[in-house]
Design a protein around this motif. Sequence first.
Motif, PDB file in Angstrom:
ATOM      1  N   GLN A  33      -6.900  -1.706  -8.248  1.00 26.03           N
ATOM      2  CA  GLN A  33      -6.864  -0.258  -8.029  1.00 26.03           C
ATOM      3  C   GLN A  33      -8.195   0.268  -7.523  1.00 26.03           C
ATOM      4  OE1 GLN A  33      -5.334   2.175 -11.236  1.00 26.03           O
ATOM      5  NE2 GLN A  33      -6.432   3.980 -10.538  1.00 26.03           N
ATOM      6  N   TYR A  34      -9.291  -0.104  -8.182  1.00 23.68           N
ATOM      7  CA  TYR A  34     -10.560   0.547  -7.912  1.00 23.68           C
ATOM      8  C   TYR A  34     -11.331  -0.046  -6.738  1.00 23.68           C
ATOM      9  CZ  TYR A  34      -9.919   3.184 -12.195  1.00 23.68           C
ATOM     10  OH  TYR A  34      -9.423   4.037 -13.143  1.00 23.68           O
ATOM     11  N   VAL A  35     -10.945  -1.208  -6.251  1.00 19.59           N
ATOM     12  CA  VAL A  35     -11.637  -1.801  -5.103  1.00 19.59           C
ATOM     13  C   VAL A  35     -10.755  -1.751  -3.857  1.00 19.59           C
ATOM     14  CG1 VAL A  35     -12.917  -3.856  -4.336  1.00 19.59           C
ATOM     15  CG2 VAL A  35     -12.875  -3.284  -6.729  1.00 19.59           C
ATOM     16  N   TRP A  36      -9.589  -1.164  -3.980  1.00 17.96           N
ATOM     17  CA  TRP A  36      -8.661  -1.110  -2.844  1.00 17.96           C
ATOM     18  C   TRP A  36      -9.307  -0.502  -1.600  1.00 17.96           C
ATOM     19  CZ3 TRP A  36      -4.582  -2.614  -0.338  1.00 17.96           C
ATOM     20  CH2 TRP A  36      -3.984  -1.792   0.621  1.00 17.96           C
ATOM     21  N   LEU A  38     -12.141  -0.810  -0.369  1.00 18.90           N
ATOM     22  CA  LEU A  38     -12.925  -1.774   0.411  1.00 18.90           C
ATOM     23  C   LEU A  38     -12.046  -2.657   1.288  1.00 18.90           C
ATOM     24  CD1 LEU A  38     -15.489  -3.020  -2.277  1.00 18.90           C
ATOM     25  CD2 LEU A  38     -15.844  -1.268  -0.522  1.00 18.90           C
ATOM     26  N   LEU A  39     -10.774  -2.776   0.923  1.00 19.06           N
ATOM     27  CA  LEU A  39      -9.874  -3.680   1.635  1.00 19.06           C
ATOM     28  C   LEU A  39      -9.124  -3.012   2.773  1.00 19.06           C
ATOM     29  CD1 LEU A  39      -8.248  -5.430  -1.470  1.00 19.06           C
ATOM     30  CD2 LEU A  39     -10.317  -6.107  -0.242  1.00 19.06           C
ATOM     31  N   THR A  40      -9.134  -1.680   2.815  1.00 16.76           N
ATOM     32  CA  THR A  40      -8.290  -0.979   3.786  1.00 16.76           C
ATOM     33  C   THR A  40      -8.675  -1.270   5.233  1.00 16.76           C
ATOM     34  OG1 THR A  40      -9.700   0.982   3.523  1.00 16.76           O
ATOM     35  CG2 THR A  40      -7.687   0.879   2.204  1.00 16.76           C
ATOM     36  N   LYS A  41      -9.968  -1.217   5.536  1.00 15.38           N
ATOM     37  CA  LYS A  41     -10.389  -1.423   6.921  1.00 15.38           C
ATOM     38  C   LYS A  41     -10.072  -2.832   7.424  1.00 15.38           C
ATOM     39  CE  LYS A  41     -14.277  -0.554  10.036  1.00 15.38           C
ATOM     40  NZ  LYS A  41     -15.685  -0.095  10.132  1.00 15.38           N
ATOM     41  N   PRO A  42     -10.426  -3.895   6.672  1.00 15.01           N
ATOM     42  CA  PRO A  42     -10.058  -5.235   7.150  1.00 15.01           C
ATOM     43  C   PRO A  42      -8.547  -5.468   7.160  1.00 15.01           C
ATOM     44  CG  PRO A  42     -11.140  -5.376   5.009  1.00 15.01           C
ATOM     45  CD  PRO A  42     -11.325  -3.987   5.494  1.00 15.01           C
ATOM     46  N   MET A  43      -7.811  -4.829   6.256  1.00 10.07           N
ATOM     47  CA  MET A  43      -6.347  -4.964   6.265  1.00 10.07           C
ATOM     48  C   MET A  43      -5.747  -4.323   7.509  1.00 10.07           C
ATOM     49  SD  MET A  43      -4.580  -6.555   3.901  1.00 10.07           S
ATOM     50  CE  MET A  43      -4.761  -7.277   2.269  1.00 10.07           C
ATOM     51  N   ILE A  44      -6.274  -3.160   7.890  1.00  6.98           N
ATOM     52  CA  ILE A  44      -5.805  -2.486   9.102  1.00  6.98           C
ATOM     53  C   ILE A  44      -6.039  -3.369  10.317  1.00  6.98           C
ATOM     54  CG2 ILE A  44      -6.306  -0.559  10.661  1.00  6.98           C
ATOM     55  CD1 ILE A  44      -6.774   1.165   8.160  1.00  6.98           C
ATOM     56  N   PHE A  58      -1.004   1.175  -1.902  1.00 10.35           N
ATOM     57  CA  PHE A  58      -1.703   1.688  -3.077  1.00 10.35           C
ATOM     58  C   PHE A  58      -0.788   2.573  -3.915  1.00 10.35           C
ATOM     59  CE2 PHE A  58      -4.572   4.710  -5.227  1.00 10.35           C
ATOM     60  CZ  PHE A  58      -5.383   3.815  -5.890  1.00 10.35           C
ATOM     61  N   SER A  59       0.028   3.385  -3.234  1.00 12.64           N
ATOM     62  CA  SER A  59       0.968   4.234  -3.960  1.00 12.64           C
ATOM     63  C   SER A  59       1.954   3.391  -4.760  1.00 12.64           C
ATOM     64  CB  SER A  59       1.722   5.140  -2.986  1.00 12.64           C
ATOM     65  OG  SER A  59       0.831   6.011  -2.316  1.00 12.64           O
ATOM     66  N   LEU A  60       2.437   2.314  -4.160  1.00 13.96           N
ATOM     67  CA  LEU A  60       3.361   1.417  -4.855  1.00 13.96           C
ATOM     68  C   LEU A  60       2.703   0.794  -6.082  1.00 13.96           C
ATOM     69  CD1 LEU A  60       5.099  -0.438  -1.887  1.00 13.96           C
ATOM     70  CD2 LEU A  60       6.196   1.088  -3.540  1.00 13.96           C
ATOM     71  N   LEU A  61       1.441   0.419  -5.951  1.00 10.96           N
ATOM     72  CA  LEU A  61       0.701  -0.163  -7.076  1.00 10.96           C
ATOM     73  C   LEU A  61       0.705   0.783  -8.273  1.00 10.96           C
ATOM     74  CD1 LEU A  61      -1.385  -2.530  -7.935  1.00 10.96           C
ATOM     75  CD2 LEU A  61      -3.127  -0.836  -7.355  1.00 10.96           C
TER      76      LEU A  61
END
Length: 420
Positions: A33-36, A38-44, A58-61
């Motif tokens: 939850q709290y480090v998500w 940091l992952l958004t840009k590389p995931m995109i 994140f909403s699903l989580l």
Amino acid sequence: MTSISEPVVIAKHSKWVQLLLGLLCMAAISSPQYVWTLLTKPMIAKLGVGLAELQVTFSLLIILQTFFSPFQGRLVERFGPRLLISIGTLMAGFSWVIAARVDSLTSLYLVYGCLGGLGTGIVYIGVVGLVMKWFPQQRGFAAGTVAAGYGMGAIFTTFPISISLGSYGLEQTMTMFGLIFAAVGFLASQGLRLPETSAMMPVSTTPSPVSGQRQFKSGEMLRQPLFWLMFLMMTMMSTSGLMVTSQMAIFAEDFGISKAVIFGMAALPLALTIDRFTNGLTRPLFGFISDRYGRENTMFIAFALEGVAMTLWLACREDPLLFVLLSGVVFFGWGEIFSLFPSTLTDTFGSENASANYGWLYISQGIGSIFGGPLAALMYQHTHNWHLVFGCAITFDFITAGLALWVLKPWRARFMRAQK
């Protein structure tokens, strides 16, 4: 001569061991939850999708973690904390390992959002319910301590994950840290166990509010209007806090704070760092206070404190130093809901079904996450300022503070007397 005192010594030792193990389990599941962010840009970049589509993960989580918590709590009560929390920590950790290798948005939803959300929910509900059974006289402190582990656990992983993403990339970072999370959580959960008898509990000089009380099952609890008052109050406080905390980076930019420098550091990252500490610190602290001075009295002080802090925050929005300091006070007045409400619920309806019962109350956090973020964003889009958002949040704070002292307190006292 040692046969009488020895069990007491073991019990005193065991409850603190259980608290420490629960804290480790909670810290192990906090990063999804709290480090998500940091992952958004590389995931995109990897999946070739937009931010809005990615944020559904994140909403699903959060939704899976909260809305399935009654079912998860029931499983913990049925099969025991060690087995279920072990499974939950593995689900949370391996959601990262598998998500590192997904090549579609749907797969990411299923793995990171659904698998990870269900895993973190099992651990969260299971650990909170367990420690409240071990600490019948200090439920506020115990629930607050493990909740702080969830709120502050990511402090120790944020910078290492950020560095690893830059050095080794998304796949290797998520695989490595996912395995670490799974290993730490799984090993810690192997020592978890239920207290054997009430005689194993430490003797307190404070009169127990739950002596001889009726142990409510979830179905019985849900038929009590008193439960729904608590549910309403926690929903209002969750919505209030998330209305502003989830939009902090956006309104900091509108207030001209995002580029300000305080003590040689950028104001917004400094505020976020302070907020994470105060959000964790408040949980055991206010829980400890409530154990001694009453749940509702402590609720009134904490909720009113947040309302006052939010009012000053809005009034001093153009002062970078006050913005940073008051943001910490706002989080300090909000995070304690995760110690005060579960302990109040268990005091009222008994500890035998604590995990399952708290699972129903914890749904209020999911509702707050839905109303708090999107509702606040819609208000801002329609009004083009933050006054309505802050006004609603402040109103919720003061209403809930009043309900705690003048409605919940006398109602709960009458209810407890009727159970004797």
